[in-house]
Design an enzyme around this catalytic site. Structure first.
Site, mmCIF file in Angstrom:
data_model
loop_
_atom_site.group_PDB
_atom_site.id
_atom_site.type_symbol
_atom_site.label_atom_id
_atom_site.label_comp_id
_atom_site.label_asym_id
_atom_site.label_seq_id
_atom_site.Cartn_x
_atom_site.Cartn_y
_atom_site.Cartn_z
ATOM 1 N N GLY A 241 -25.357 29.782 71.545
ATOM 2 C CA GLY A 241 -26.826 29.408 71.566
ATOM 3 C C GLY A 241 -27.099 27.925 72.136
ATOM 4 N N GLN B 264 -31.446 20.279 73.021
ATOM 5 C CA GLN B 264 -30.143 20.273 73.588
ATOM 6 C C GLN B 264 -30.350 20.089 75.187
ATOM 7 O OE1 GLN B 264 -28.501 23.814 71.448
ATOM 8 N NE2 GLN B 264 -26.883 22.150 71.341
ATOM 9 N N CYS C 140 -21.031 22.875 67.957
ATOM 10 C CA CYS C 140 -22.528 22.800 68.524
ATOM 11 C C CYS C 140 -22.110 22.084 69.932
ATOM 12 C CB CYS C 140 -22.937 21.867 67.796
ATOM 13 S SG CYS C 140 -24.859 21.515 68.241
ATOM 14 N N LEU C 141 -22.627 22.591 71.071
ATOM 15 C CA LEU C 141 -22.524 22.007 72.188
ATOM 16 C C LEU C 141 -22.784 20.508 72.548
ATOM 17 C CD1 LEU C 141 -23.737 25.037 74.752
ATOM 18 C CD2 LEU C 141 -21.539 24.494 74.060
ATOM 19 N N HIS D 184 -28.771 28.214 63.133
ATOM 20 C CA HIS D 184 -28.136 27.250 63.675
ATOM 21 C C HIS D 184 -28.890 26.682 64.784
ATOM 22 C CE1 HIS D 184 -24.575 24.772 65.644
ATOM 23 N NE2 HIS D 184 -25.564 24.736 66.222
ATOM 24 N N GLU D 185 -29.548 27.530 65.480
ATOM 25 C CA GLU D 185 -30.293 27.166 66.681
ATOM 26 C C GLU D 185 -31.838 26.780 65.999
ATOM 27 O OE1 GLU D 185 -29.320 26.507 69.401
ATOM 28 O OE2 GLU D 185 -27.485 27.323 68.788
ATOM 29 N N HIS E 177 -32.197 23.243 64.892
ATOM 30 C CA HIS E 177 -32.057 22.317 65.931
ATOM 31 C C HIS E 177 -33.403 22.001 66.428
ATOM 32 C CE1 HIS E 177 -28.032 21.397 67.921
ATOM 33 N NE2 HIS E 177 -27.773 22.688 67.904
HETATM 34 ZN ZN ZN Z 1 -26.024 23.234 67.907
#
Ligand code: ZN
Length: 172
Positions: free
Chosen positions: A44, A49, A95-96, A137-138, A141
């Site tokens: 995701g 991000q 997480c990226l 999770h997204e 963000h």
């Molecule tokens: Zn993340």
């Protein structure tokens, strides 16, 4: 175009994203976010991000091998969580924007969601398993929340020096 990923330490990851309007054109952004997510082999990716403070995220479940989870790449505009199941489960999240850190996070295993799809049509769905996990999770963000915020004080202390190292690499 592959977009640079904003790292932990950046203010935009702590900001609440506003909704996207019907007349806003985010098709190119969505395409670039899909390419970026594929390139990173992630599940995701949310607008903040890639330094875009807007209510958009991409979920890629094509590599999720789970019964009941449809393998797909989807764009979600203005997502909402309408209801949470009271049953909660742990899953090891990453997480990226926080590379190299993986921690068990507890979340509801099923959620009811509403969002606008790539045609800006309203959709309502019940999600379970990995789809529910990634969506939550997204969605976090877009509220300026990171998965590390959901860890115990002790776990957070244990990863604190790693987080500081990532924040030093953050340039935006
Ligand atoms: Zn993340």
């Amino acid at each position: 175009m592959i977009l640079p990923i904003v790292l932990y330490g950046s203010k935009i990851l702590r900001s609440k994203a506003p909704d996207i309007g019907r007349d806003d054109n985010f098709t190119e952004l969505a395409e670039n976010m899909i390419l970026t997510l594929k390139n990173q082999q992630g599940y995701g990716l949310a607008g903040p991000q890639v330094n875009v403070l807007k209510n958009i995220f991409i979920i890629d479940t094509t590599s999720v091998n789970e019964e009941g989870t449809e393998p797909a790449v989807k764009t979600y505009f203005n997502p909402e969580i309408l209801d949470y199941n009271t049953d909660e489960v742990y899953y090891n999240e990453g997480c990226l924007s926080i590379p190299g850190i993986y921690e068990d996070v507890i979340r509801p295993d099923k959620i009811e969601v509403r969002y606008r799809d790539e045609n800006f049509d309203v959709k309502e769905e019940t999600l379970g398993g990995m789809a529910a996990r990634i969506f939550q999770h997204e969605y976090d963000h877009l509220q300026g929340i990171l998965f590390i915020d959901r860890l115990s004080v002790l776990r957070k202390k244990m990863i604190n020096s790693k987080l500081k190292q990532i924040a030093r690499r953050s340039i935006i």
